[in-house]
Design a protein around this motif. Sequence first.
Motif, PDB file in Angstrom:
ATOM      1  N   ARG A  13      -9.123   1.184  -1.747  1.00  0.00           N
ATOM      2  CA  ARG A  13      -8.532   0.163  -2.718  1.00  0.00           C
ATOM      3  C   ARG A  13      -9.195  -1.114  -2.212  1.00  0.00           C
ATOM      4  O   ARG A  13      -9.699  -1.976  -3.111  1.00  0.00           O
ATOM      5  N   ALA A  64      -6.073   2.879   1.481  1.00  0.00           N
ATOM      6  CA  ALA A  64      -5.912   1.242   1.500  1.00  0.00           C
ATOM      7  C   ALA A  64      -7.393   0.844   1.437  1.00  0.00           C
ATOM      8  O   ALA A  64      -7.861  -0.205   0.855  1.00  0.00           O
ATOM      9  N   ASP A 107       0.952  -1.156   0.022  1.00  0.00           N
ATOM     10  CA  ASP A 107       0.078   0.058  -0.109  1.00  0.00           C
ATOM     11  C   ASP A 107       0.991   1.255  -0.007  1.00  0.00           C
ATOM     12  O   ASP A 107       0.486   2.353  -0.654  1.00  0.00           O
TER      13      ASP A 107
END
Length: 663
Positions: free
Chosen positions: A562, A559, A468
């Motif tokens: 994502r 993150a 990440d």
Amino acid sequence: MSADYPSMTTAEIRSKFLNFFEERGLKLYPSSSLVPDDPSLLLANAGMNQFKEYYQGKKTMKEIGAISCQKCVRTNDIDCIGEDGRHLSFFEMLGDFSFGGVSKQQACTWAFELITKEFKLPLDRLYFTVFTEDDETHDVWRSLGVAEDHISRLGEDDNFWAAGPTGPCGPCSEIYFDMGEEVGCGSPDCKPGCDCDRFLEFWNLVFTQYDRQEDGSMPELPHRNLDTGMGLERMAAIMQHKTANYDGDLMQHLIKLGEEISGKTYDADDYSGASRSLRIIADHSRAVDFMISDGILPGNEGREYVLRRLLRRAVFHGRLLGIEGAFLTKFIDEVNAQMGEAYPELLKNVALVKGIVASEEERFSTTLDNGRVYLDEALDALADGAVLSGDVAFKLHDTFGFPIDLTVEIAGAAGHDVDMDGFTACMEDQKARARANAKGDAWGSFNDVWVELSDKVAATEFDGYDNDVIEGAKVVALVCNGESVDSAAAGEDVEVVLDRTPFYAEMGGQQGDAGELSAEGVALTVSDTKNHNGLYAHVAHVAEGTLTVGATVTAALNAERRGFLRRNHTATHLLDAALKQVLGEHVSQAGSLVTPEHLRFDFTHFEALSSEQLKAVEDLVNQQIFASKPVVTRVMGIDEAKAAGAVALFGEKYGDVVRVVSV
Ligand code: SER
């Protein structure tokens, strides 16, 4: 000329051929799908297609060779279908194949034995052609007892066979049956190879020894191979003492059905009017049934267009025969009744195939009704025998979706030719306009700065499957308002290109990543990531400090966001699998959009989903989500991935190494 030989049904011929070669040690392969596993081919068009890699020496077989009865579709002569006794779009090809295991001498000897001893065809009606320079084959036929005046030598146009523009090819020898002087053209030059119906080529023996390359060169294949193809419908006509493909048992069942439905009578000697239409429907309905059963849906390009054209042409000829209302699914039932035993795949999804046929037939009927009104008005306005203008034909094609061959047909029936040059000119104009627009769009929205940069700067290395955050990423370029700049200060919007990044750039429908870039005294917020020819542009706002080209930064993606993207992306695959399970294997992905909040999945199916189907799909996907199965990713070679059953998108390009996600 001898008329003394036995009769045989299509089914008997099929099994006699296959048994003959099985007894001699060749291995029986089922027909491959009409959708070839070969991007250079539109549709399976010969028995040898499925053996391409054996010819190329990439695979080997422990038996001396193979045999099959292959379903084939050839599209080059669709317009001639029905106008003679020979042309078919769909046909079955019986073949024996060998990849170094059977000599030319042996192949010819077996062929001769099969046709003269098993099928008992009289020698005085058999003719053979050989490639101009091929003395060897000529001598083999002579040694088997063929008279010199029953052998002719033909050049490359006739006696050299290739499956496609590239791939295995070689000289061939063809076997013809003399169907009788009465069906011939009567010319003193009439001989095998003549266009008339007298000499019917029914078996082609190809001695495949070259592998044609893209550049036209033809290196030798590793073996002297064999590829033979016997047209089953032709053989059926011969073995049933008929003169045309359409007059064998199998096709006759379909012609009879057409007669029943239309009330018209078939005349085997008439190649126009109702008899022609009856042949067209018999032929096209077989192709339609087999193509859809192999997963092809009607569409506007490639094999999908071929299917649509055949299906619509059959419907149109139904109209010419005066059939009221939908009729084509009745032919699907008849094809299945005749051929389902030899091809069980026809019986697997009958309801689905008929659903597709019925919906396309209905849609086309509406098109026909609308276009017909326009066409009839245009024809009424013409003087007797005058030519219908290319503009009108083009408008019918472009606005009404009315196929040009149908326009020609209807105009012809009313005594008018169509100005085809005019029509072609309109088509060319349209293409040129489309090209000009495409160019305008492409250049208009294209930012030259990325072209320049991609010449100077190496592609970004993506390293975001496992990370990440990446530290020490180097800023290799900055773009502000479409210009390459050296630095960007607080308050400015800038696109930042890094040498490597964990940020995923928008691709395959998944939105790009967001996050932060930071260095000592410098902070940027990234709202999106785009891929410009391999350069990953982080779309950013400078919150603090000044960023310069050459600086190193820490790149940290959001993150959590994502995670949402990743889950929604995986959900598109669950949805794909669920749709296939509920609607059928023909469903394929046509596009998708994946955002952190939602996903959209475009797919091909022939009608809207019912609420029951939607519910079933939803339940299946939810079951999988709530089962919380682990999602495993592995990097592997493309062949390994295919062997493991990975679903690849048709038309997508993949590298040699792929990342496979399994749930
Ligand atoms: N491939 C050759 C053909 O199609 C022989 O099978 O004629």
